[in-house]
Design a protein around this motif. Structure first.
Motif: not given
Ligand code: BGC
Length: 759
Positions: A551, A553-555, A584
């Motif tokens: 996950r 890149r979802e941050r 990120q």
């Protein structure tokens, strides 16, 4: 700080930096670690010294996961000197021309100054000491005092002082140092001997004895024994004539019967021997010379780079245990009490590579430490309802989980695979199949079993996943499918078949007996292989960017250059810990580190993509971060960045760049510095059976020369004036060597050496 080819020199006494200099000037021999403390300072915190012994832990105070907690003990300050000139005690005021110097070639630490008495008489004092390499239970010390202006009476008390406690490193920077826990339960003192009983569950006893001699001019000075409340030793009194040096030479022998009962006789022999300081020094120095032979990297480069690099290597060698397999190197070695003296993954991933290439026997001893602590790892797996062996994140010599309860660092289970990785690397490089038979295979099987029990099959995607872990980026607390963890776990799982294959080929019957004793059957090995092949390594669809976890890149994006830490070093000193996982932000090298470990398994494009993506997102909030970035930059040919990271890494402690050297020097970083140079600038790697050498130097450097071990052979490589030469110094086999893009075979017959104009 002055850095020469073989010396680190600090001039002037800077009280602000005094205790970080203590750590910087740590000397040792793997048995002792001795900070650069001042023997004559018996006031306040300075009096506590900082002297540690490998494996000597006492009761700790923190609440740890698998208690009881333990901490490395500050043992008695056995080098105490009280110097009284014309009735006045030498103290640290009224001094000039103060300097501290560490000789990296032979491990002698020297301090010098001129002291002025109240009557304005000046005296030159020189303090020298070394932890003897050929007799590791001994420390040697020499004091020289010269009256520069007028004759004077001199009294010197040469003591062993047990009035010490640990230093208490309060958990907040800038590390206010306070006296900490008193580990000494009782003491028996008699003249030049001392027995200390530590306050720990093992009833550890330390037996300490000293021998002291002194001369004034060429005349021996007699001594009288002295026993005080908490200190004992010898007292010398004489009259100093102008310019006639008074020289005191002392040797101390320390052992713990629990660790090695045979040392009782060794101590008696030590007391009987008539060895002088110079004789002991000669033997000690020749050990160091031998050690440097396959460790030194001679550079054609600025003197600062050369000296600082040697400092990094010196400290690694000075802490590696030569006398036992029962301890390994802690994150701060024996140079301070940070992390309670415990061992982490730092050892396998950062420090050990230096040893397998320069001193395989030391690497073997340290890996055997993991074998001796395998039962504790098996117990830990059981405690958590898993199978096999789960190596704890942070351990003392006993191998139990010493991580503090809060924070969840013990979720960093990648350490188990890191240990398996190091074992395989070591065995491949040294071809030490005996180790596979005697311990290593067992570790590989038990650790692989842990991964089998720790991963989950997901029928939805037909893959295996490892959930809720902490990867090297410790700012993400519990992630699923950490690329680093899964990749190394898969390698761990595959290593069982690899090792079994080698053992079968060596001796089919013996290997079967070993497999039977471990209850290993082909079906289990097949399952391991199947999981390894199907463990998820998160990546973008085109496979170009390996994702730190599923996950990442979802941050939320975060521009690290815009965060003002207000002069503080760490991002977590301004950002709440709880908020960090939302962004990120990578605490320290993670995917970049993974790619460094397997340089031939990722394409150049994948490495470049990862470096460009993670580098701006990395806070370098750990000393384990600069060096992997420097190495990757060098491998990618980004030489300006590589050199910049090299500087940050090589000077980290020399210049106290992270403002925490005071609590101990950073051994993982030392190993990382070596990796930038060896794997990065010198371009050494192994691809299958081939030794690959492909130098890429920063513009500040013109060449290098070094020797190293490869598959039981010793090689020397040299690069200067654009010419790269490789020579087989000794070794019976045939060795495949790839120099840049050309393949050669070197053997004892011919050719033994090749010279190639570099690209
Ligand atoms: C790092 C860990 C490391 C530990 C000891 C921490 O700051 O994040 O990866 O093992 O220090 O050096």
């Amino acid at each position: 700080m002055q850095i020469t080819q073989w010396n680190i020199i600090s001039e002037g006494l800077d009280q602000q930096r005094r205790y970080s200099r203590d750590a910087l000037f740590t000397i040792g021999n793997g048995y002792f670690g001795i900070r650069g403390f001042f023997e004559e300072d018996d006031q306040g915190i300075g009096a506590l010294g900082g002297l540690y012994m490998a494996g000597i832990f006492g009761k700790g105070e923190v609440d740890v996961v698998s208690g009881p907690s333990r901490e490395l003990c500050n043992i008695p300050q056995v080098l105490r000197l009280r110097i009284i000139l014309d009735g006045e005690k030498v103290a640290l005021d009224h001094i000039q021309d103060f300097s501290q110097e560490l000789n990296l070639q032979n491990g002698v630490y020297t301090r010098k100054y001129v002291w002025t008495s109240k009557t304005s008489a000046r005296f030159a004092l020189v303090f020298e000491r070394f932890a003897r390499m050929d007799q590791v239970q001994e420390i040697w010390q020499r004091l020289t005092v010269v009256a520069l202006d007028s004759s004077a009476t001199l009294k010197v008390q040469s003591l062993m002082d047990s009035n010490v406690t640990n230093l208490n490193w309060a958990s907040k920077e800038p590390w206010p140092i306070q006296p900490g826990r008193d580990h000494i339960a009782s003491r028996t003192l008699r003249d030049n001997q001392m027995q200390i009983q530590l306050d720990d569950a093992d009833d550890t006893v330390l037996c300490i004895a000293q021998k002291v001699k002194a001369y004034s001019g060429y005349e021996a000075v007699t001594s009288s024994p002295y026993t005080g409340d908490r200190e004992c030793g010898s007292v010398f009194e004489t009259t100093l004539a102008v310019n006639a040096p008074f020289v005191l030479e002392k040797a101390v022998h320390v052992y713990a019967p629990r660790m090695d009962a045979r040392q009782e006789q060794a101590q008696a022999a030590f007391l009987d021997a008539a060895t002088t300081y110079d004789e002991a020094f000669e033997k000690h120095a020749s050990c160091w010379l031998k050690r440097w032979n396959t460790a030194d990297i001679q550079l054609l480069a600025p003197e600062r780079d050369q000296g600082a690099l040697r400092y990094n290597l010196f400290e690694l060698m000075a802490v590696s245990p030569q006398h036992t397999e029962r301890v390994s190197i802690g994150a701060r070695g024996l140079s301070g009490e940070m992390y309670e003296g415990c061992v982490f993954w730092d050892n396998e991933i950062f420090q050990l590579p230096f040893f397998y290439w320069s001193d395989p026997k030391s690497a073997h001893r340290m890996l055997r430490f993991r074998y001796h602590t395998l039962p504790a790892a098996i117990e830990r797996a059981k405690e958590l309802w898993f199978k096999g062996a789960l190596y704890p994140w942070q351990v003392s010599e006993k191998g139990k989980e010493q991580t503090i309860v809060e924070g969840g660092a013990y979720y960093a289970i990648h350490i188990t695979a890191d240990i398996a990785f190091a074992i395989r690397q070591y065995v491949e490089l040294s071809q030490d199949a005996d180790f596979l038979q005697n311990g290593a295979f067992e570790i590989l099987v038990q650790t692989a079993r842990f991964w089998v029990s720790r991963c989950d099959a997901d029928p939805a995607d037909g893959k295996y996943h490892i959930r809720s872990v902490r990867g090297p980026n410790e700012y993400d607390v519990y992630v699923d499918d950490s690329a680093y963890t899964n990749y190394l776990a898969a390698y761990n799982l595959r290593s069982v078949a690899w090792a079994w294959g080698i053992l079968k080929q060596r001796d089919a019957e013996q290997s079967q007996r070993l497999a039977d004793s471990l209850g290993l059957i082909s079906k289990e090995a097949e399952l391991m292989q199947e999981i390894a092949n199907n463990l998820v390594i998160p990546a973008t669809e085109d496979g170009m960017l390996i994702l730190e976890d599923n996950r990442y890149r979802e941050r939320r994006p975060l521009d690290l250059t815009k965060i003002d830490t207000g002069g503080k070093r760490l991002i977590d000193s301004v950002m709440p810990y709880e908020a960090l996982p939302l962004y990120q932000i990578t605490k320290q090298a993670d995917v970049v580190l993974l790619m460094n470990l397997f340089p031939h398994n990722f394409t150049d494009q994948q490495k470049k993509t990862a470096y460009e993506y993670y580098e701006p997102r990395t806070a370098h909030d750990s000393s384990l971060s600069y060096s992997p970035h420097g190495l990757m930059a060098a491998r990618l040919g980004l030489m300006t960045e590589a050199y910049d990271y090299f500087e940050k890494s090589v000077l980290l402690d020399v210049e106290d760049r992270q403002m925490n050297t005071v609590s101990g020097i950073h051994y993982a970083n030392f190993g990382g510095t070596w990796q930038i140079v060896f794997y990065g600038f010198m371009g050494i790697s192994v691809n299958g059976d081939t030794l690959c050498i492909s130098p890429r130097l920063p513009k500040q450097w013109q060449g290098f020369s070094t020797k190293f071990y490869f598959r039981g052979a010793v090689f020397q490589i040299q690069y200067r004036n654009g010419e790269l030469s490789t020579e087989l110094i000794c070794g019976d086999g045939k060795y495949m060597v790839m120099l840049e893009d050309e393949k050669f075979i070197l053997s004892n017959e011919k050719p033994k050496a090749i010279v190639k104009k570099s690209l």
